[in-house]
Design a protein around this motif. Sequence first.
Motif, PDB file in Angstrom:
ATOM      1  N   THR A 246      10.542  30.400  36.713  1.00 27.03           N
ATOM      2  CA  THR A 246      10.395  31.845  36.700  1.00 27.03           C
ATOM      3  C   THR A 246      11.763  32.527  36.674  1.00 27.03           C
ATOM      4  O   THR A 246      12.513  32.422  37.653  1.00 27.03           O
ATOM      5  CB  THR A 246       9.640  32.311  37.963  1.00 27.03           C
ATOM      6  OG1 THR A 246       8.459  31.542  38.115  1.00 27.03           O
ATOM      7  CG2 THR A 246       9.291  33.777  37.885  1.00 27.03           C
ATOM      8  N   PRO A 247      12.135  33.226  35.611  1.00 19.30           N
ATOM      9  CA  PRO A 247      13.461  33.865  35.561  1.00 19.30           C
ATOM     10  C   PRO A 247      13.709  34.859  36.686  1.00 19.30           C
ATOM     11  O   PRO A 247      14.832  34.964  37.188  1.00 19.30           O
ATOM     12  CB  PRO A 247      13.461  34.562  34.191  1.00 19.30           C
ATOM     13  CG  PRO A 247      12.481  33.802  33.369  1.00 19.30           C
ATOM     14  CD  PRO A 247      11.411  33.373  34.331  1.00 19.30           C
TER      15      PRO A 247
ATOM     16  N   ASP B  41       1.385  34.911  30.298  1.00 18.26           N
ATOM     17  CA  ASP B  41       1.523  36.201  29.638  1.00 18.26           C
ATOM     18  C   ASP B  41       3.007  36.420  29.341  1.00 18.26           C
ATOM     19  O   ASP B  41       3.797  36.681  30.250  1.00 18.26           O
ATOM     20  CB  ASP B  41       0.989  37.300  30.555  1.00 18.26           C
ATOM     21  CG  ASP B  41       1.151  38.685  29.955  1.00 18.26           C
ATOM     22  OD1 ASP B  41       1.463  38.782  28.751  1.00 18.26           O
ATOM     23  OD2 ASP B  41       0.970  39.671  30.700  1.00 18.26           O
ATOM     24  N   TYR B  42       3.394  36.268  28.084  1.00 17.35           N
ATOM     25  CA  TYR B  42       4.794  36.457  27.694  1.00 17.35           C
ATOM     26  C   TYR B  42       5.054  37.960  27.532  1.00 17.35           C
ATOM     27  O   TYR B  42       5.180  38.482  26.434  1.00 17.35           O
ATOM     28  CB  TYR B  42       5.102  35.673  26.422  1.00 17.35           C
ATOM     29  CG  TYR B  42       4.985  34.181  26.641  1.00 17.35           C
ATOM     30  CD1 TYR B  42       5.971  33.487  27.328  1.00 17.35           C
ATOM     31  CD2 TYR B  42       3.866  33.479  26.203  1.00 17.35           C
ATOM     32  CE1 TYR B  42       5.859  32.122  27.562  1.00 17.35           C
ATOM     33  CE2 TYR B  42       3.746  32.116  26.433  1.00 17.35           C
ATOM     34  CZ  TYR B  42       4.742  31.448  27.110  1.00 17.35           C
ATOM     35  OH  TYR B  42       4.631  30.095  27.353  1.00 17.35           O
ATOM     36  N   SER B  43       5.145  38.629  28.650  1.00 16.19           N
ATOM     37  CA  SER B  43       5.203  40.085  28.703  1.00 16.19           C
ATOM     38  C   SER B  43       6.617  40.588  28.445  1.00 16.19           C
ATOM     39  O   SER B  43       7.606  39.830  28.459  1.00 16.19           O
ATOM     40  CB  SER B  43       4.745  40.559  30.088  1.00 16.19           C
ATOM     41  OG  SER B  43       5.647  40.088  31.079  1.00 16.19           O
ATOM     42  N   ASP B  44       6.720  41.895  28.259  1.00 16.96           N
ATOM     43  CA  ASP B  44       8.029  42.531  28.126  1.00 16.96           C
ATOM     44  C   ASP B  44       8.858  42.336  29.389  1.00 16.96           C
ATOM     45  O   ASP B  44      10.085  42.185  29.329  1.00 16.96           O
ATOM     46  CB  ASP B  44       7.863  44.024  27.828  1.00 16.96           C
ATOM     47  CG  ASP B  44       7.290  44.284  26.439  1.00 16.96           C
ATOM     48  OD1 ASP B  44       7.353  43.371  25.594  1.00 16.96           O
ATOM     49  OD2 ASP B  44       6.782  45.404  26.208  1.00 16.96           O
TER      50      ASP B  44
ATOM     51  N   LEU C 177       8.727  39.757  31.476  1.00 18.85           N
ATOM     52  CA  LEU C 177       9.234  38.382  31.482  1.00 18.85           C
ATOM     53  C   LEU C 177      10.445  38.270  30.564  1.00 18.85           C
ATOM     54  O   LEU C 177      11.461  37.651  30.928  1.00 18.85           O
ATOM     55  CB  LEU C 177       8.135  37.419  31.047  1.00 18.85           C
ATOM     56  CG  LEU C 177       8.514  35.936  30.969  1.00 18.85           C
ATOM     57  CD1 LEU C 177       9.006  35.419  32.314  1.00 18.85           C
ATOM     58  CD2 LEU C 177       7.323  35.106  30.489  1.00 18.85           C
ATOM     59  N   LEU C 178      10.373  38.841  29.391  1.00 19.33           N
ATOM     60  CA  LEU C 178      11.504  38.810  28.463  1.00 19.33           C
ATOM     61  C   LEU C 178      12.713  39.537  29.053  1.00 19.33           C
ATOM     62  O   LEU C 178      13.856  39.053  28.961  1.00 19.33           O
ATOM     63  CB  LEU C 178      11.108  39.439  27.133  1.00 19.33           C
ATOM     64  CG  LEU C 178      12.217  39.547  26.078  1.00 19.33           C
ATOM     65  CD1 LEU C 178      12.768  38.173  25.720  1.00 19.33           C
ATOM     66  CD2 LEU C 178      11.704  40.268  24.834  1.00 19.33           C
ATOM     67  N   SER C 179      12.472  40.681  29.687  1.00 18.65           N
ATOM     68  CA  SER C 179      13.557  41.438  30.306  1.00 18.65           C
ATOM     69  C   SER C 179      14.232  40.622  31.410  1.00 18.65           C
ATOM     70  O   SER C 179      15.469  40.595  31.509  1.00 18.65           O
ATOM     71  CB  SER C 179      13.014  42.748  30.868  1.00 18.65           C
ATOM     72  OG  SER C 179      14.020  43.455  31.568  1.00 18.65           O
ATOM     73  N   ASP C 180      13.434  39.960  32.247  1.00  9.35           N
ATOM     74  CA  ASP C 180      13.994  39.129  33.318  1.00  9.35           C
ATOM     75  C   ASP C 180      14.805  37.974  32.740  1.00  9.35           C
ATOM     76  O   ASP C 180      15.881  37.627  33.256  1.00  9.35           O
ATOM     77  CB  ASP C 180      12.875  38.585  34.200  1.00  9.35           C
ATOM     78  CG  ASP C 180      12.218  39.653  35.057  1.00  9.35           C
ATOM     79  OD1 ASP C 180      12.833  40.715  35.246  1.00  9.35           O
ATOM     80  OD2 ASP C 180      11.089  39.419  35.528  1.00  9.35           O
ATOM     81  N   ALA C 181      14.296  37.354  31.677  1.00 11.56           N
ATOM     82  CA  ALA C 181      15.006  36.229  31.062  1.00 11.56           C
ATOM     83  C   ALA C 181      16.335  36.692  30.477  1.00 11.56           C
ATOM     84  O   ALA C 181      17.369  36.002  30.617  1.00 11.56           O
ATOM     85  CB  ALA C 181      14.134  35.587  29.988  1.00 11.56           C
TER      86      ALA C 181
END
Length: 263
Positions: free
Chosen positions: A79-80, A236-239, A241-245
């Motif tokens: 988890t990022p 759920d590859y959410s916005d 999740l992308l922001s955290d990564a």
Amino acid sequence: MGTEVVGPLLANLVQLLRPSRVLEVGMGYTTPFLAAALAEAEETAAAESLALAEKTREHLDAGRALDDQWLLAEPPLVTPSLHLEPYRPRLAAVDNLSIAESSAGRCQEVLAELGLADRVTVVNADLKDSLDKLPEEFTPIDFAWVDAWECLWFFDHFWPLINPDGGLVVMHYLMTYPEGDAVRRYIAKFQERHPGELEVVSLLESQKLMQNSVTILRRTSGARKLRYAGPGGAIDYSDQLLSDAREHLRLVADARATDRRSA
């Protein structure tokens, strides 16, 4: 004193939960297990963070969205959001070192032999005198191991200091004798009066006549509702999740640049 199985259990719980502030009441056989587990968890988290940033960089540089290939690459399933702050766990151990037959007196010697002495802050005091002697910024407590007679006093005075977002208290030996049963009944009454405040489970080492159980309390009054996946468990590859990564990748890159300038 009955912790030959409990010591590894506590170590595994540390690896599972990765608590940042760990309190032990009653030093002894379990202390090196806790200290070693925290040291290992910190080392693992550091390596995991670097590997996570690398796989994220490779994925984004190739113009790909986060997907199952990214999820399952080394380190898998990480988890990022939990790597946006460095993991620097601390362990404080409360003991007045007054029981001659206890292994508490040898703990610091053993910790030094294992290279773990700097992992433990010893609070040399009775439990009832220890509240104002804990290290600075040591609350909320994420994980507490209580191997002492004063479990009821601990619950009454330390429970407000336990992390409401799933903080754990593990108490030794509250089954199969009257005073321990009374403590468990007291906690059950508290649970009835405060719905949603805690979860409780007691585990019995059935082969033993004494020192034969742990009672685990999980504080839930402030537990966050986490939802990473949808129906069927698909991520759920959410916005978010992308922001955290992306943010994690930036933090790792900045840290590496700082290290190069320092060198």
